[in-house]
Design a protein around this motif. Structure first.
Motif, PDB file in Angstrom:
ATOM      1  N   PRO A  17       0.812  -1.215   0.000  1.00  0.00           N
ATOM      2  CA  PRO A  17       0.000   0.000   0.000  1.00  0.00           C
ATOM      3  C   PRO A  17       0.846   1.267   0.000  1.00  0.00           C
ATOM      4  O   PRO A  17       0.458   2.282  -0.576  1.00  0.00           O
ATOM      5  N   ASP A  18       2.022   1.214   0.649  1.00  0.00           N
ATOM      6  CA  ASP A  18       2.868   2.397   0.817  1.00  0.00           C
ATOM      7  C   ASP A  18       4.314   2.020   0.490  1.00  0.00           C
ATOM      8  O   ASP A  18       5.017   1.427   1.310  1.00  0.00           O
ATOM      9  N   GLU A  20       6.911   3.997   0.027  1.00  0.00           N
ATOM     10  CA  GLU A  20       7.901   4.735   0.806  1.00  0.00           C
ATOM     11  C   GLU A  20       8.110   4.092   2.177  1.00  0.00           C
ATOM     12  O   GLU A  20       9.246   3.991   2.659  1.00  0.00           O
ATOM     13  N   ALA A  21       7.031   3.649   2.815  1.00  0.00           N
ATOM     14  CA  ALA A  21       7.160   2.939   4.094  1.00  0.00           C
ATOM     15  C   ALA A  21       7.907   1.626   3.900  1.00  0.00           C
ATOM     16  O   ALA A  21       8.711   1.217   4.741  1.00  0.00           O
ATOM     17  N   PRO A  60       3.611  -0.317  -5.846  1.00  0.00           N
ATOM     18  CA  PRO A  60       2.347   0.064  -5.201  1.00  0.00           C
ATOM     19  C   PRO A  60       1.203  -0.829  -5.663  1.00  0.00           C
ATOM     20  O   PRO A  60       1.135  -1.195  -6.840  1.00  0.00           O
ATOM     21  N   THR A  68      -1.558  -7.749   0.041  1.00  0.00           N
ATOM     22  CA  THR A  68      -0.219  -7.211   0.274  1.00  0.00           C
ATOM     23  C   THR A  68       0.710  -8.408   0.378  1.00  0.00           C
ATOM     24  O   THR A  68       0.669  -9.147   1.369  1.00  0.00           O
ATOM     25  N   GLN A 248       3.406  -3.718   6.854  1.00  0.00           N
ATOM     26  CA  GLN A 248       2.195  -3.516   6.051  1.00  0.00           C
ATOM     27  C   GLN A 248       1.425  -4.811   5.807  1.00  0.00           C
ATOM     28  O   GLN A 248       0.373  -4.793   5.177  1.00  0.00           O
TER      29      GLN A 248
END
Length: 260
Positions: A17-18, A20-21, A60, A68, A248
């Motif tokens: 989902p993220d 950058e994280a 993404p 995920t 995540q």
């Protein structure tokens, strides 16, 4: 860069989902560095490097309903022909083979139980530049409930030679590429049976493994970074491993060689 024989795992990526994280988590866990793709064919795709060599990517999720997950991709010289074999043997082609600029051709497929895997016909990017070394991919296995359904599928589609591990009965089977004598010494992946120790709702799936120098230290670091452990570090005949869930929800395993 050397190519990969058909059926050999040649790439992995995490659908997150993220992104950058994800870069923060995996950069701290494996000391990976990242380079963001600006290719219109790939979209925003963060390529991961270990010691300057390509090891994985983070992408993404295009749809929030998608899982995920870490995906594994198997090499093929002809993604279109392989997609036809997958259908003929009872599997599904989830996304049709699609060229990705000069880099290669990609597709997603599912086995008869629904475990999803990727196909990669390499162009200018054959796949891993580093594997089987610390902080890089080293193994994958599919978790299945019906070996009579799944084993013939993979062995027909990829031409694998299969061998049940002597000390595991039919619970675990290794797969070796065409032309290699079947057995653990030549295996590139395997099949593990889902038994009663797993949740009944757990679907068939592939588990991706990364080699590490210290399993316990990596497990502890994953916790500090906001992840959790699905399986605490434990010893197996091939080293010491743990199953990690990142911050995540993507699941992967880490494996420390016995010599380490």
């Amino acid at each position: 860069m050397a190519g990969f024989a058909e059926g050999v795992p040649c790439w992995v990526d995490a659908q997150l989902p993220d992104v950058e994280a994800g870069k923060r988590f995996y950069g701290a866990l494996f000391d990976w560095t990242f380079e963001d793709s600006t290719s219109p064919e790939q979209g925003r795709y963060a390529q991961a490097y270990s010691e300057g060599r390509a090891v994985a990517a983070l992408a993404p999720k295009r749809d929030g309903r998608m899982p995920t997950v870490w995906n594994v991709y198997f090499a093929t010289p002809d993604a279109y022909a392989l997609a036809r074999r997958i259908r003929a043997e009872g599997g599904q082609v989830v996304t049709e083979p699609t060229p990705v600029g000069p880099f290669g051709t990609v597709a997603l497929a599912a086995d008869p139980e629904g475990a999803v895997f990727g196909l990669w016909q390499g162009g200018t990017r054959p796949g891993f530049e580093k594997r089987g070394e610390p902080d890089s991919f080293c193994w994958t296995e599919v978790y299945s409930r019906d070996k009579a359904l799944v084993d013939p599928f993979y062995e027909a589609v990829f031409g694998y030679g299969g061998a049940d591990l002597a000390d595991a009965g039919d619970q675990f089977r290794t797969w070796s590429p065409v032309g290699s004598p079947p057995g653990p010494d030549t295996a590139i992946g395997g099949r593990s049976l889902v038994t009663g120790q797993f949740p009944a709702e757990m679907p068939a799936h592939f588990l991706v493994y990364f080699n590490v120098t210290d399993c316990d230290a990596v497990a502890a670091a994953a916790r500090r970074l906001g992840g959790r452990l699905r399986a605490e570090p434990f010893d197996i005949p091939y080293g010491r491993m743990a199953v990690v869930v990142d911050d995540q929800g993507a699941v992967f395993a880490v494996l420390q060689d016995p010599e380490a």
